[in-house]
Enzyme design. Structure first.
Site, PDB file in Angstrom:
ATOM      1  N   ARG A 149      32.571  46.924  44.565  1.00 54.60           N
ATOM      2  CA  ARG A 149      32.918  47.226  45.951  1.00 54.60           C
ATOM      3  C   ARG A 149      31.651  47.720  46.637  1.00 54.60           C
ATOM      4  O   ARG A 149      30.787  48.335  46.017  1.00 54.60           O
ATOM      5  CB  ARG A 149      34.007  48.293  46.020  1.00 54.60           C
ATOM      6  CG  ARG A 149      35.310  47.922  45.322  1.00 54.60           C
ATOM      7  CD  ARG A 149      36.304  49.074  45.402  1.00 54.60           C
ATOM      8  NE  ARG A 149      37.580  48.736  44.770  1.00 54.60           N
ATOM      9  CZ  ARG A 149      37.901  49.034  43.513  1.00 54.60           C
ATOM     10  NH1 ARG A 149      37.026  49.679  42.734  1.00 54.60           N
ATOM     11  NH2 ARG A 149      39.068  48.693  43.020  1.00 54.60           N
ATOM     12  N   LYS A 174      37.473  53.933  43.900  1.00 51.82           N
ATOM     13  CA  LYS A 174      38.590  53.908  44.843  1.00 51.82           C
ATOM     14  C   LYS A 174      39.814  54.631  44.311  1.00 51.82           C
ATOM     15  O   LYS A 174      40.538  55.275  45.065  1.00 51.82           O
ATOM     16  CB  LYS A 174      38.933  52.448  45.166  1.00 51.82           C
ATOM     17  CG  LYS A 174      40.064  52.246  46.149  1.00 51.82           C
ATOM     18  CD  LYS A 174      40.259  50.770  46.411  1.00 51.82           C
ATOM     19  CE  LYS A 174      41.410  50.520  47.380  1.00 51.82           C
ATOM     20  NZ  LYS A 174      41.618  49.075  47.624  1.00 51.82           N
ATOM     21  N   HIS A 249      32.623  41.827  51.249  1.00 48.79           N
ATOM     22  CA  HIS A 249      33.694  41.944  50.265  1.00 48.79           C
ATOM     23  C   HIS A 249      34.059  40.597  49.654  1.00 48.79           C
ATOM     24  O   HIS A 249      34.618  40.539  48.550  1.00 48.79           O
ATOM     25  CB  HIS A 249      34.929  42.583  50.902  1.00 48.79           C
ATOM     26  CG  HIS A 249      35.936  43.072  49.906  1.00 48.79           C
ATOM     27  ND1 HIS A 249      35.696  44.120  49.038  1.00 48.79           N
ATOM     28  CD2 HIS A 249      37.196  42.648  49.627  1.00 48.79           C
ATOM     29  CE1 HIS A 249      36.754  44.326  48.272  1.00 48.79           C
ATOM     30  NE2 HIS A 249      37.674  43.442  48.614  1.00 48.79           N
ATOM     31  N   ARG A 252      33.000  39.924  46.139  1.00 47.35           N
ATOM     32  CA  ARG A 252      33.890  40.417  45.077  1.00 47.35           C
ATOM     33  C   ARG A 252      34.963  39.374  44.756  1.00 47.35           C
ATOM     34  O   ARG A 252      35.244  39.086  43.591  1.00 47.35           O
ATOM     35  CB  ARG A 252      34.519  41.741  45.508  1.00 47.35           C
ATOM     36  CG  ARG A 252      35.466  42.396  44.505  1.00 47.35           C
ATOM     37  CD  ARG A 252      35.819  43.789  45.021  1.00 47.35           C
ATOM     38  NE  ARG A 252      36.906  44.421  44.285  1.00 47.35           N
ATOM     39  CZ  ARG A 252      36.752  45.117  43.163  1.00 47.35           C
ATOM     40  NH1 ARG A 252      35.548  45.229  42.624  1.00 47.35           N
ATOM     41  NH2 ARG A 252      37.785  45.687  42.578  1.00 47.35           N
ATOM     42  N   HIS A 283      40.331  47.517  39.007  1.00 44.38           N
ATOM     43  CA  HIS A 283      41.655  47.419  39.615  1.00 44.38           C
ATOM     44  C   HIS A 283      42.622  48.412  38.966  1.00 44.38           C
ATOM     45  O   HIS A 283      42.555  48.653  37.755  1.00 44.38           O
ATOM     46  CB  HIS A 283      42.219  46.002  39.466  1.00 44.38           C
ATOM     47  CG  HIS A 283      41.657  45.039  40.448  1.00 44.38           C
ATOM     48  ND1 HIS A 283      41.560  43.675  40.218  1.00 44.38           N
ATOM     49  CD2 HIS A 283      41.133  45.225  41.694  1.00 44.38           C
ATOM     50  CE1 HIS A 283      41.023  43.089  41.273  1.00 44.38           C
ATOM     51  NE2 HIS A 283      40.752  43.997  42.160  1.00 44.38           N
ATOM     52  N   TYR A 292      44.013  37.056  42.734  1.00 42.75           N
ATOM     53  CA  TYR A 292      42.830  36.272  43.055  1.00 42.75           C
ATOM     54  C   TYR A 292      42.987  34.805  42.669  1.00 42.75           C
ATOM     55  O   TYR A 292      42.190  33.967  43.084  1.00 42.75           O
ATOM     56  CB  TYR A 292      41.597  36.866  42.366  1.00 42.75           C
ATOM     57  CG  TYR A 292      41.109  38.129  43.040  1.00 42.75           C
ATOM     58  CD1 TYR A 292      40.110  38.092  44.002  1.00 42.75           C
ATOM     59  CD2 TYR A 292      41.670  39.365  42.740  1.00 42.75           C
ATOM     60  CE1 TYR A 292      39.674  39.242  44.635  1.00 42.75           C
ATOM     61  CE2 TYR A 292      41.239  40.520  43.354  1.00 42.75           C
ATOM     62  CZ  TYR A 292      40.244  40.455  44.304  1.00 42.75           C
ATOM     63  OH  TYR A 292      39.821  41.601  44.934  1.00 42.75           O
TER      64      TYR A 292
END
Length: 318
Positions: A149, A174, A249, A252, A283, A292
């Site tokens: 990130r 995060k 982003h 990613r 994650h 994804y």
């Protein structure tokens, strides 16, 4: 329901949430108070009804459209459950009558040529050969190579980057977790080139920011985004996803999608591999990584084929 005003019920609900440790100063609380003003303004003293909920969601929203209405219902739903304890006659829509409130937009998936063009553009930033172009080239390159990130890359300290073992330490991410992120020898070489430029400008200290654009200034998110848009334009990259412009982003997204593509081409056990990938990219849930698969049509087709093989295999075994 009692004759108490809806505003009183809302404040009692928020007080209970605070006692339970929830934050009650955000947008959801504002939505609840908005609904209370609407309800009390109708001079209603009875139970909450689906008709009034839908009217508030649609006709009193600042933004028009089913997605905005669905978000307003989501904000109201826990409060309706709370009211139901006191008043069994409470009504609330039980289905997603406006559809889902959160819909992930398709990202831009970079080609290798686009990544190389953007890094080449960064290399020619002013002053050519100086610290700023070296920092931005290494910064965007590291995100593309590891799927970090942007906030994680910006927060890296010198002590967090071990070129010898080829591993990053990403601290308090995060989801308030730390993790180790191994990287390839080519990434180590690129970071070493950046450090050679950095070391000529200022002495290296363990707790200093790893990425600095000048000897006095570490890289900042706002500057990184602004510079990226300039470079994206110079590199001639045109957005192919659902967003109007390509984003940092999207590196990613690209990293994860390309990794899964390679595993599929190699015949790897995707389920086990994705569990490891989910940890690598930080994650909180493996379902976030599975999403994804929707980033590239080829991945969706491969996933569909795997499901067909599974389904027909099950029938054949039966």
């Amino acid at each position: 329901m009692t004759t108490r005003m809806m505003a009183t019920h809302v404040e009692a609900f928020l007080a209970e949430r605070r006692v339970l440790g929830f934050h009650t100063n955000g947008p959801s609380a504002s939505q609840l108070r908005s609904f209370a003003r609407f309800f009390d303004g109708t001079d209603r003293k009875g139970s909450l009804t689906t008709e009034l909920v839908v009217e508030w969601a649609k006709e009193h929203a600042r933004t028009d459209g089913p997605r905005a209405w669905a978000r307003r219902l989501d904000a109201l739903r826990p409060f309706a459950t709370y009211l139901l304890r006191e008043d069994p006659a409470t009504e609330f829509p039980q289905t997603q009558i406006f559809g889902k409130s959160q819909r992930r937009a398709t990202p831009h998936i970079y080609t290798e040529e686009e990544v190389l063009a953007l890094l080449a553009a960064a290399r020619h930033l002013e002053p050519v050969g100086g610290l700023r172009p070296a920092a931005y080239e290494a910064f965007y390159g590291l995100i593309a190579a590891t799927g970090l990130r942007i906030s994680e890359a910006i927060k890296l300290r010198c002590a967090d980057v071990d070129l010898g073992s080829r591993c990053l330490t990403v601290r308090m991410t995060k989801f308030s977790k730390s993790r180790h992120v191994p990287f390839h020898s080519t990434t180590a070489s690129a970071l070493a080139d950046y450090l050679a430029v950095r070391d000529r400008s200022l002495p290296r200290a363990a707790e200093q920011s790893f990425f600095v654009s000048t000897p006095e200034r570490s890289l900042k998110s706002r500057a990184a985004h602004w510079t990226f848009q300039r470079l994206r334009s110079k590199a001639g990259i045109v957005a192919r996803g659902a967003y109007p412009e390509v984003r940092i982003h999207d590196f990613r997204h690209t990293f994860i999608c390309r990794r899964i593509q390679r595993w599929q081409a190699d015949g790897a056990d995707i389920d086990n591999a994705i569990a490891a990938l989910s940890t690598y990219v930080g994650h909180a849930k493996i379902s976030d990584t599975y999403w994804y698969l929707t980033g590239i049509p080829d991945l969706m087709a491969a996933a569909g084929n795997r499901f067909e093989d599974f389904a027909f295999g099950e029938k054949g075994n039966g």
